[in-house]
Structures are given as C-alpha cells and as structure tokens.
Design a protein around this motif. Structure first.
Motif, PDB file in Angstrom:
ATOM      1  N   SER A 188       0.764  -1.313  -0.288  1.00 41.48           N
ATOM      2  CA  SER A 188      -0.004   0.048  -0.069  1.00 41.48           C
ATOM      3  C   SER A 188       0.943   1.276   0.064  1.00 41.48           C
ATOM      4  O   SER A 188       0.122   2.201  -0.167  1.00 41.48           O
ATOM      5  CB  SER A 188      -1.114   0.201   1.159  1.00 41.48           C
ATOM      6  N   GLU A 190       1.861   2.861   2.451  1.00 40.85           N
ATOM      7  CA  GLU A 190       1.554   3.935   3.424  1.00 40.85           C
ATOM      8  C   GLU A 190       2.593   4.295   4.471  1.00 40.85           C
ATOM      9  O   GLU A 190       3.600   3.269   4.455  1.00 40.85           O
ATOM     10  CB  GLU A 190       0.585   3.269   4.306  1.00 40.85           C
ATOM     11  N   LYS A 210      -6.840   6.465   8.276  1.00 43.70           N
ATOM     12  CA  LYS A 210      -7.712   5.402   7.770  1.00 43.70           C
ATOM     13  C   LYS A 210      -7.082   4.350   6.881  1.00 43.70           C
ATOM     14  O   LYS A 210      -7.631   3.521   6.060  1.00 43.70           O
ATOM     15  CB  LYS A 210      -8.758   6.049   6.674  1.00 43.70           C
ATOM     16  N   ALA A 211      -5.738   4.163   7.031  1.00 46.30           N
ATOM     17  CA  ALA A 211      -5.014   3.021   6.299  1.00 46.30           C
ATOM     18  C   ALA A 211      -5.571   1.740   6.600  1.00 46.30           C
ATOM     19  O   ALA A 211      -5.751   1.601   7.748  1.00 46.30           O
ATOM     20  CB  ALA A 211      -3.627   3.235   6.574  1.00 46.30           C
ATOM     21  N   ASP A 212      -5.742   1.013   5.597  1.00 47.57           N
ATOM     22  CA  ASP A 212      -6.032  -0.427   5.737  1.00 47.57           C
ATOM     23  C   ASP A 212      -4.996  -1.562   6.030  1.00 47.57           C
ATOM     24  O   ASP A 212      -4.104  -1.630   4.959  1.00 47.57           O
ATOM     25  CB  ASP A 212      -6.872  -0.925   4.409  1.00 47.57           C
ATOM     26  N   HIS A 214      -3.261  -4.833   8.484  1.00 53.22           N
ATOM     27  CA  HIS A 214      -3.632  -6.045   9.059  1.00 53.22           C
ATOM     28  C   HIS A 214      -2.619  -6.688   9.753  1.00 53.22           C
ATOM     29  O   HIS A 214      -1.216  -6.233   9.521  1.00 53.22           O
ATOM     30  CB  HIS A 214      -4.143  -6.962   8.051  1.00 53.22           C
ATOM     31  N   ASP A 217       1.081  -7.748   8.168  1.00 52.51           N
ATOM     32  CA  ASP A 217       1.607  -6.989   7.087  1.00 52.51           C
ATOM     33  C   ASP A 217       3.247  -6.199   7.667  1.00 52.51           C
ATOM     34  O   ASP A 217       3.315  -6.085   8.609  1.00 52.51           O
ATOM     35  CB  ASP A 217       0.746  -5.674   7.002  1.00 52.51           C
ATOM     36  N   LYS A 251      -2.637   6.584  12.508  1.00 47.35           N
ATOM     37  CA  LYS A 251      -3.096   5.313  13.329  1.00 47.35           C
ATOM     38  C   LYS A 251      -1.639   4.725  13.860  1.00 47.35           C
ATOM     39  O   LYS A 251      -0.783   4.776  13.129  1.00 47.35           O
ATOM     40  CB  LYS A 251      -3.523   4.238  11.888  1.00 47.35           C
TER      41      LYS A 251
END
Length: 353
Positions: A188, A190, A210-212, A214, A217, A251
């Motif tokens: 991603s 990020e 709002k980063a996705d 998990h 990662d 985050k």
C-alpha cells in the motif's frame, strides 16, 4: 586513602560532577558538548576493548579448568588436552558454521537491495556514555565508517552509527527509545515513523489514520536524503498489533522487529546507498499456503436389483413376484384379462383343431 573529612568531601564532589556531566550529555542529544571527548576516549579504549574481548574467554576457561582439577597436575594436563580437542572438533566448527550462515544471509540481503556494505562484528554491548541500547563494532574510520550510516544484518534493520573511532564504532540500535526511522508499508506504500520501545515491539505512527492494515503486514525503511542516516528498502518488521484510532488523523500500530537485538554478531554497515529504491524486493518471500484438498465424492454401490424382489417404483418386476404397485404383471397367466376373453397363451383342451 584514610577515611577523613577531606576524602568524603572529594567523593561527594566527584559524584555531583558525574551527575552533572550525564545531565549535560542527555540534554545535548546529537550536539552534546561531550561528543569530542567521547570520541577521544573511544580512540584510546577501543583497541583495548577489542583485545580484551578476544582474551577473556581463554583466560576464563583456563581458570575454570584449574578450579575443577582438584590440584592434581595429571588431571590438569588431561583436561587441557581434552579441552583443546573439543575446541578444535566441536567449538570451532559450530562457531564457524554459525558465522558463515549469518554472513551468507547478510550478503544475500545486501545483494537484494544493492547495498555496498562493510562487514563488522559486535565486540561489546552497551556504551559507557549512557544508558542507551547500543553496541560497539570492530570497524571505524580507518575502514570507511562514518557517522549516520545504516547498520543491518541478514534479518533487517539493526540501527545507525552514532560515534566513530579509528578502529571501532558505536551503533544505536533500532529498539532504543531515542531511535526513529521513516517506514513504508509493503504493497500500500503507506508512510509512517517507527520508534523503539526497548524489549517491546516498535511503535509506528502511520500518517494516514484510515489506512487499511492487518496483522502480518510488513514494513521497510523509507530512506533518507543521500541515504543518511537510512537507506531505503531495509526490512523493519511485521505488524503484531493495531491500536484503536478513535477518529485520530494518524493510526498507531505495533511492529515486531525482524532483528533479535540480544543476539547480534555479524553486521554490515552500508557505506554506499543503492542507486534506486529497492522497494519491497529485500523482504523475504511469503510462505506459500498449502493447497486445499478437493471434497470427497459420495460412494455409489452400482448393484442391480435382484430378480424376484418387489420394486418400490411400481414397475413390473420381471421375477414373477406380485408387484406391490398394483400393476398387472405380464408373467402371471390369465391375470388381469377382461371377462369372457380367452387367454391366447392358454392351452386348448377341447380337442378341436
């Protein structure tokens, strides 16, 4: 020295001066006024530290052998011969094998990221100048090492060089609370900033709240201008925890470093940064999940219906047994014919031709 009033006053004065120097050093940070005296001290004591690290083990082993010998010279000679034989047959092979494996991993990591490195070995843990998570390596300015160079091993990011002497250097480890490095999330892209937390996972602040993300990662270093203090693409660790954002603009995640900071040995100092960003190519390949097995098909008997057994579907049964469905069975003579109708299959008993 006698226990006099003057000696006690001198002791108190020395303690006060020591605490004052520690306070000045901590507040000064990277621009500490004690940096030059520290480098001078490292130039003097660095070679001594290297020599002592190589001489302590044989001396300790010899003393232990003497203590266990019981005072008998024959036993001492026998233990020494056995000790030397074991060192040559087992110890040296294990140590050499371990170092070879670490060096092989280091070279593969450097090759994947196109990093030009200078190999070194950790010779001391912790530095005399403070309470930071640091190690001393046996490479210095004579080997091309300079301040703010990236240090790595075969697993990933180890830290950065903070102090350089002629033959030794001090490395601030990535798990130190004063250590901060820019990171980038695999895939991603990020961005975030990772900070050490001692023996706990690193704390990473992602810029996108709002980063996705998990668990599992992975992150690598983002890199610095001209590759100092950090080159890009060095593996940092994997996510093991995600803190609730609570509507914040950033985050926070917890990242377990790839490097085991308590078992460091062979490391590499990046002396020349790669020409291009290796991105995620230095990360090891993810393990392939096992293929799912196809579901088993239901077993079929395929046996024919034996003759003479009533057929539940009401179809005429060729076995001559009355059919439970009520349908006339063609194998039963005269059954089911209308009144007054002669069965063509019946024999003629009247004697007429």
């Amino acid at each position: 020295m006698r226990d006099t009033k003057e000696s006690r006053l001198l002791l108190v004065l020395l303690v006060v001066i020591a605490f004052a120097l520690i306070t000045v050093d901590i507040r000064g940070g990277e621009d500490s006024p004690l940096d030059r005296p520290r480098q001078a001290a490292q130039s003097v004591f660095g070679p001594i530290e290297r020599g002592v690290s190589g001489a302590v083990d044989p001396v300790g082993n010899a003393i232990q052998a003497v203590r266990d010998s019981g005072g008998r010279s024959s036993t001492i000679d026998r233990l020494q011969r056995e000790n030397e034989a074991l060192k040559q047959q087992l110890g040296s092979k294990d140590i050499t094998r371990n170092k070879a494996q670490e060096l092989d991993k280091l070279l593969k990591t450097a090759g994947a990221g196109q990093y030009t490195i200078k190999g070194a070995q950790v010779i001391a843990i912790g530095a005399a100048q403070g309470f930071s998570w640091t190690v001393t390596i046996d490479a210095g300015s004579h080997d091309g090492i300079a301040r703010d160079m990236t240090v790595l091993n075969g697993d990933g990011l180890v830290g950065r060089v903070t102090t350089v002497g002629p033959s030794t250097s001090t490395v601030l480890l990535a798990n130190d609370p004063d250590f901060t490095v820019g990171t980038r999330l695999e895939g991603s892209m990020e961005l975030g900033f990772a900070t050490g937390q001692g023996d706990r996972p690193m704390r990473v602040q992602l810029l996108n709240g709002k980063a996705d993300v998990h668990k599992g990662d992975r992150l690598v270093t983002f890199g610095s201008q001209a590759g100092k203090p950090f080159v890009p693409g060095v593996p940092v660790g994997k996510i093991v925890g995600i803190d609730p954002s609570g509507g914040n603009l950033t985050k926070t995640i917890q990242v377990q470093p790839y490097v085991g900071f308590t078992r460091l040995d062979v490391v590499g100092v990046v002396v020349v940064a790669p020409r291009t960003d290796p991105r995620d190519s230095v990360l090891p390949a993810r393990p392939t999940p096992p293929a799912a097995k196809p579901p088993a098909k239901p077993a079929t008997t395929g046996k024919p219906n034996p003759g003479g057994t009533p057929n539940p579907n009401g179809t005429p049964n060729p076995g001559g047994t009355p059919n439970p469905g009520g349908t006339p069975n063609p194998n039963t003579t005269g059954a089911g014919l209308p009144a007054g109708t002669t069965d063509p299959n019946a024999k003629n008993t009247s004697g007429r031709g």
